[in-house]
Scaffold this motif. Structure first.
Motif, PDB file in Angstrom:
ATOM      1  N   ILE A  83       0.945  -1.224   0.438  1.00 42.92           N
ATOM      2  CA  ILE A  83      -0.311   0.138  -0.047  1.00 42.92           C
ATOM      3  C   ILE A  83       0.787   1.213   0.278  1.00 42.92           C
ATOM      4  O   ILE A  83       0.041   2.455  -0.054  1.00 42.92           O
ATOM      5  CB  ILE A  83      -1.132  -0.572   1.233  1.00 42.92           C
ATOM      6  CG1 ILE A  83       0.034   0.179   2.230  1.00 42.92           C
ATOM      7  CG2 ILE A  83      -2.026  -1.226   1.211  1.00 42.92           C
ATOM      8  CD1 ILE A  83      -0.435   0.645   4.000  1.00 42.92           C
TER       9      ILE A  83
ATOM     10  N   ASP B  72      -6.189   0.990   6.000  1.00 39.96           N
ATOM     11  CA  ASP B  72      -5.533   0.832   4.425  1.00 39.96           C
ATOM     12  C   ASP B  72      -5.264  -0.208   4.312  1.00 39.96           C
ATOM     13  O   ASP B  72      -4.551  -1.825   3.715  1.00 39.96           O
ATOM     14  CB  ASP B  72      -4.681   2.246   4.070  1.00 39.96           C
ATOM     15  CG  ASP B  72      -5.309   3.277   3.518  1.00 39.96           C
ATOM     16  OD1 ASP B  72      -6.166   3.353   2.794  1.00 39.96           O
ATOM     17  OD2 ASP B  72      -5.148   3.823   5.180  1.00 39.96           O
TER      18      ASP B  72
ATOM     19  N   LEU C 195     -11.760  -2.220   4.829  1.00 37.66           N
ATOM     20  CA  LEU C 195     -10.921  -2.458   4.166  1.00 37.66           C
ATOM     21  C   LEU C 195     -11.138  -1.386   3.366  1.00 37.66           C
ATOM     22  O   LEU C 195     -11.985  -0.977   3.051  1.00 37.66           O
ATOM     23  CB  LEU C 195     -10.112  -3.932   3.749  1.00 37.66           C
ATOM     24  CG  LEU C 195      -8.981  -4.309   4.059  1.00 37.66           C
ATOM     25  CD1 LEU C 195      -8.293  -5.679   3.307  1.00 37.66           C
ATOM     26  CD2 LEU C 195      -6.860  -3.358   5.074  1.00 37.66           C
TER      27      LEU C 195
ATOM     28  N   GLY D 215      -6.751  -1.802  -0.042  1.00 43.27           N
ATOM     29  CA  GLY D 215      -6.192  -2.083   0.999  1.00 43.27           C
ATOM     30  C   GLY D 215      -5.688  -3.081   1.389  1.00 43.27           C
ATOM     31  O   GLY D 215      -6.037  -4.736   0.482  1.00 43.27           O
TER      32      GLY D 215
END
Length: 226
Positions: A59, A139, A173, A177
């Motif tokens: 991420i 995330d 999420l 994510g």
């Protein structure tokens, strides 16, 4: 050569009546055990650190990322996350057993260093499953709450790793994510459950002591589409 014996420092009950945890020490080495199972050891941090680094790689670049870590343990995942996440990140750590937080601030304070006082960190007592109620909250969600989705020491963790529980995690999420799950062993059924829940899945093999070797552990990286 005489072997230094383990010393019992403290015992804590797991909420819900699911056994006890024991904090053991031998010289500068710590271990947290349940029954005859060693859940974690202060000399073996490589795979827990990889849980954080692999999650961030998945991420990287997101502004103000929010990471949820399920399980404080000995703080290895938390410390690794603090080393690589930006200054505007937020890290929420869910810990079921209050005594584990007390141990981090007491007998294992040297292991934890300044982790718990970092302004990016908030510690929340309770089951990580209760912190997944809602949409687009995190995330990254990192789970290291047992010996893995098939090597459970707590019966209640079955719900967390079920298809229903994984779909709840997917909702928690943000788009794109990642859910990262640590395990002592691989599991084809769990991989299938992740796919059924709607994740895109990759798997990584890591070593318990990082570059120094040690046992082979397993991390699933499950991404939410978007």
């Amino acid at each position: 050569m005489a072997v230094t014996p383990w010393t019992l420092l403290d015992t804590a009950s797991v909420p819900g009546g699911e056994g006890d945890l024991r904090l053991m020490r031998r010289g500068s080495e710590f271990s947290i055990m349940t029954g005859s199972t060693a859940l974690m050891n202060s000399r073996m941090s490589g795979s827990e650190e990889a849980l954080a680094s692999l999650s961030w790689q998945a991420i990287a670049g997101r502004p103000r990322p929010h990471m949820l870590i399920g399980g404080l343990g000995m703080g290895f995942t938390l410390r690794a996350a603090l080393d690589i996440l930006p200054a505007d990140a937020r890290i929420t750590v869910a810990e079921l057993v209050p005594a584990v937080v007390d141990w981090a601030r007491g007998p294992m304070a040297e292991v934890f260093g300044t982790c718990l006082t970092d302004p990016r960190v908030s510690i929340r007592l309770g089951d990580v499953g209760t912190m997944l109620a809602g949409d687009n909250l995190y995330d990254a969600i990192l789970l290291d709450v047992d010996n893995g989705p098939e090597g459970l020491t707590r019966d209640s963790n079955q719900q967390l790793y079920s298809v229903k529980g994984l779909r709840r995690t997917l909702s928690a999420l943000r788009a794109g994510g990642v859910l990262a799950v640590w395990s002592s062993h691989t599991s084809t059924p769990f991989t299938k459950r992740l796919l059924t829940a709607g994740f895109a899945v990759t798997e990584e093999k890591v070593r318990a002591r990082g570059k120094k070797g040690g046992e082979r552990h397993h991390i699933w990286l499950a991404k939410k589409p978007g």
